[in-house]
Design a protein around this motif. Sequence first.
Motif, PDB file in Angstrom:
ATOM      1  N   LEU A   1       1.027  -0.857   0.119  1.00  0.00           N
ATOM      2  CA  LEU A   1       0.057  -0.059  -0.159  1.00  0.00           C
ATOM      3  C   LEU A   1       0.993   1.689   0.233  1.00  0.00           C
ATOM      4  N   VAL A   2       2.122   1.379   1.069  1.00  0.00           N
ATOM      5  CA  VAL A   2       2.794   2.534   0.737  1.00  0.00           C
ATOM      6  C   VAL A   2       3.427   2.328  -0.352  1.00  0.00           C
ATOM      7  N   ASP A   3       3.753   1.671  -0.698  1.00  0.00           N
ATOM      8  CA  ASP A   3       4.337   1.588  -2.523  1.00  0.00           C
ATOM      9  C   ASP A   3       3.666   1.982  -3.455  1.00  0.00           C
ATOM     10  N   LEU A   4       2.183   2.091  -3.586  1.00  0.00           N
ATOM     11  CA  LEU A   4       1.035   2.448  -4.504  1.00  0.00           C
ATOM     12  C   LEU A   4       0.402   1.130  -5.029  1.00  0.00           C
ATOM     13  N   ASP A   5       0.887  -0.369  -5.094  1.00  0.00           N
ATOM     14  CA  ASP A   5       1.014  -0.802  -5.866  1.00  0.00           C
ATOM     15  C   ASP A   5       0.153  -1.337  -5.242  1.00  0.00           C
ATOM     16  N   GLU A   6      -0.830  -1.373  -6.651  1.00  0.00           N
ATOM     17  CA  GLU A   6      -2.384  -2.273  -6.504  1.00  0.00           C
ATOM     18  C   GLU A   6      -3.109  -2.494  -6.737  1.00  0.00           C
ATOM     19  N   GLU A   7      -1.881  -3.590  -7.855  1.00  0.00           N
ATOM     20  CA  GLU A   7      -2.441  -4.403  -8.320  1.00  0.00           C
ATOM     21  C   GLU A   7      -1.850  -5.499  -7.200  1.00  0.00           C
ATOM     22  N   LEU A   8      -0.970  -6.039  -6.767  1.00  0.00           N
ATOM     23  CA  LEU A   8      -0.316  -6.062  -5.611  1.00  0.00           C
ATOM     24  C   LEU A   8      -0.942  -6.063  -3.534  1.00  0.00           C
ATOM     25  N   VAL A   9      -1.601  -5.414  -3.573  1.00  0.00           N
ATOM     26  CA  VAL A   9      -2.387  -4.927  -2.754  1.00  0.00           C
ATOM     27  C   VAL A   9      -3.642  -6.087  -2.830  1.00  0.00           C
TER      28      VAL A   9
ATOM     29  N   ILE B   1      -4.038  10.525  -2.712  1.00  0.00           N
ATOM     30  CA  ILE B   1      -5.415  10.525  -3.162  1.00  0.00           C
ATOM     31  C   ILE B   1      -5.156   8.936  -3.798  1.00  0.00           C
ATOM     32  N   MET B   2      -3.846   8.297  -4.568  1.00  0.00           N
ATOM     33  CA  MET B   2      -3.933   7.700  -4.701  1.00  0.00           C
ATOM     34  C   MET B   2      -4.508   6.177  -3.916  1.00  0.00           C
ATOM     35  N   SER B   3      -3.526   6.576  -2.900  1.00  0.00           N
ATOM     36  CA  SER B   3      -3.171   5.615  -1.501  1.00  0.00           C
ATOM     37  C   SER B   3      -5.428   5.340  -1.359  1.00  0.00           C
ATOM     38  N   GLY B   4      -5.662   6.134  -1.711  1.00  0.00           N
ATOM     39  CA  GLY B   4      -6.734   7.055  -0.831  1.00  0.00           C
ATOM     40  C   GLY B   4      -7.858   5.790  -1.601  1.00  0.00           C
ATOM     41  N   GLU B   5      -7.988   5.778  -2.986  1.00  0.00           N
ATOM     42  CA  GLU B   5      -8.062   5.092  -3.781  1.00  0.00           C
ATOM     43  C   GLU B   5      -8.041   3.760  -4.098  1.00  0.00           C
ATOM     44  N   ILE B   6      -7.016   2.719  -3.572  1.00  0.00           N
ATOM     45  CA  ILE B   6      -6.567   1.402  -3.677  1.00  0.00           C
ATOM     46  C   ILE B   6      -6.986   1.403  -2.085  1.00  0.00           C
ATOM     47  N   LEU B   7      -6.949   1.637  -1.403  1.00  0.00           N
ATOM     48  CA  LEU B   7      -7.992   1.374  -0.231  1.00  0.00           C
ATOM     49  C   LEU B   7      -9.126   0.955  -0.324  1.00  0.00           C
TER      50      LEU B   7
END
Length: 213
Positions: A11-19, A62-68
Amino acid sequence: MGNLTQLAQALVDLDEELVNKIVKEKIAAGEAPLDIIKECNEGMGKIGKLFEANEYYLSELIMSGEILKGVMNELEPLLANVEKEASTADVVVIGTVKDDIHDIGKNIVVTLLKGTGFDVIDLGVDVPAETFVKTIKETGARVLGLSALLNFTFPAMKEVVDQLAAAGLRDQVKVIIGGAPCNEEVRQFTGADYLAKDAATGVNICKEIFGKC
């Protein structure tokens, strides 16, 4: 903060696919949804620190929020099955204060509160002080959460607390403030009762207020 879990680091890395991959694996393995959320909170906590240190900027936030949000969408059906810890009287009103439209942190808190059984009234973003006061008066809620991500909205937080006092409601409600720039100095300035540095802390404060700890 110690070493992050694989999920938190992704999540910190903003790796949406891995999350998403890790979350699906954890769900398939029967891991408790609140444990998954806890790991995500660790990641969001790290992101908040990076934001405070100007190593991450609003776009990353914002990106981290979207992933979350995607993670929460996966977990929402599972959270409905979590044993409820609160009664219907455990009402929490929450919102982002006037002139601030950020809702990432607020939405995380709302999801966690609902997941542990609290009755949450989410007023959304850019909420004027009058609306907070009106809602507290109408519902009799004992907890009010004020969220802000922008420094210049601290006076708006203070205005809410001041208007609660003017309406004779201050003694009946505990006010919690939260958001990346909030600290103890801000809590004292606004007159709030509690400072929540992250979503998990905010939920724990609510449990403490309602005697659920």
